[in-house]
Enzyme design. Structure first.
Site, mmCIF file in Angstrom:
data_model
loop_
_atom_site.group_PDB
_atom_site.id
_atom_site.type_symbol
_atom_site.label_atom_id
_atom_site.label_comp_id
_atom_site.label_asym_id
_atom_site.label_seq_id
_atom_site.Cartn_x
_atom_site.Cartn_y
_atom_site.Cartn_z
ATOM 1 N N CYS A 297 0.838 -1.202 0.000
ATOM 2 C CA CYS A 297 0.000 0.000 0.000
ATOM 3 C C CYS A 297 0.877 1.257 0.000
ATOM 4 C CB CYS A 297 -0.971 -0.038 1.179
ATOM 5 S SG CYS A 297 -2.334 1.149 1.048
ATOM 6 N N GLU B 256 -1.412 -8.856 5.059
ATOM 7 C CA GLU B 256 -1.278 -8.986 6.515
ATOM 8 C C GLU B 256 -2.634 -8.866 7.220
ATOM 9 O OE1 GLU B 256 -0.917 -4.506 5.938
ATOM 10 O OE2 GLU B 256 -0.569 -6.356 4.809
ATOM 11 N N HIS C 51 -3.644 -5.595 1.178
ATOM 12 C CA HIS C 51 -2.975 -5.872 2.451
ATOM 13 C C HIS C 51 -3.054 -7.350 2.827
ATOM 14 C CE1 HIS C 51 -2.323 -1.708 4.020
ATOM 15 N NE2 HIS C 51 -3.326 -1.421 3.213
#
Length: 230
Positions: free
Chosen positions: A86, A205, A203
């Site tokens: 990002c 994660e 993302h």
């Protein structure tokens, strides 16, 4: 592997990626402040998401000149692995470490929702263990995620197999509706020619823990760790 997560003023996904790498993947992680020059012998550097320096000027434009970026650029030039997620992707484009640019979303609004992406190649550390036929549900959260490159650059990305992910729908179809931000040819992630620097807008994660009822992002982290197990 030993990971270094760079923290800029305004980073807000640093602890997310640290949690996944440490607690989920069982790796050693060190925090690297943006003014540091010592990379502490890391094997892999992550530039996390967030709003570095408040996203003033352009997203990533100020962070690109943080002192640690001199070391990141040198590290990458020597073949070290670097992943920008990002805002980290935006910083990588500003630093010229990956091709292209991230423009304002097509709808000119901040987007925060789940999207689907599909890997385009297994010929990269980031995607080596990712099923090319599976649509991964990975969230996005950005205002400037609209990937752009000119026609010649896009052709070069294709010829060099540098396109890592494209936005798709849940069935894996590449459609305008599935394109979260208007990115050219639905591109969600790319790498450099040397295949050691990776930029990814969604993302992973945030999709790597059973508590979140979504672990699609684990395939990306398992790919990264495959080099340690080779």
């Amino acid at each position: 592997m030993k990971f270094g997560v760079v923290i800029f003023p305004g980073s807000n996904c640093d602890e997310d990626i640290i949690y996944v790498l440490e607690k989920i993947m069982g790796q050693q992680v060190v925090r690297l402040w943006h003014k540091d020059h010592d990379l502490q012998g890391v094997d892999f550097i992550v530039l996390p998401g967030g709003f570095s320096f408040g996203d003033y000027l352009r997203s990533g434009a100020i962070a690109r000149f943080s002192p640690i970026m001199q070391e990141v650029i040198r590290f990458a030039g020597q073949g070290g692995y670097v992943l920008g997620i990002c805002n980290g992707f935006q910083i990588l484009t500003e630093a010229g470490l990956v091709p292209g640019a991230l423009l304002h979303n097509k709808n000119r609004k901040f987007i925060c929702r789940n999207t689907y992406i599909k890997a385009q190649t297994n010929n990269s550390l980031l995607t080596s263990q990712v099923d090319l036929n599976k649509a991964l549900k990975i969230p996005v959260a950005h205002g400037e995620g609209n990937f752009y490159a000119d026609k010649n650059s896009i052709e070069e990305l294709k010829q060099n197999d540098q396109i890592l992910f494209r936005y798709c729908d849940a069935a894996g179809n590449y459609t305008d509706e599935a394109n979260a931000n208007g990115s050219i040819q639905n591109i969600a992630g790319v790498c450099n020619k040397a295949r050691n620097v990776f930029g990814l807008m969604p993302h992973p994660e945030r999709a790597a823990d059973s508590l979140l009822a979504n672990q699609d992002g684990l395939a990306i982290f398992e790919s990264i760790l495959s080099v340690a197990n080779a």
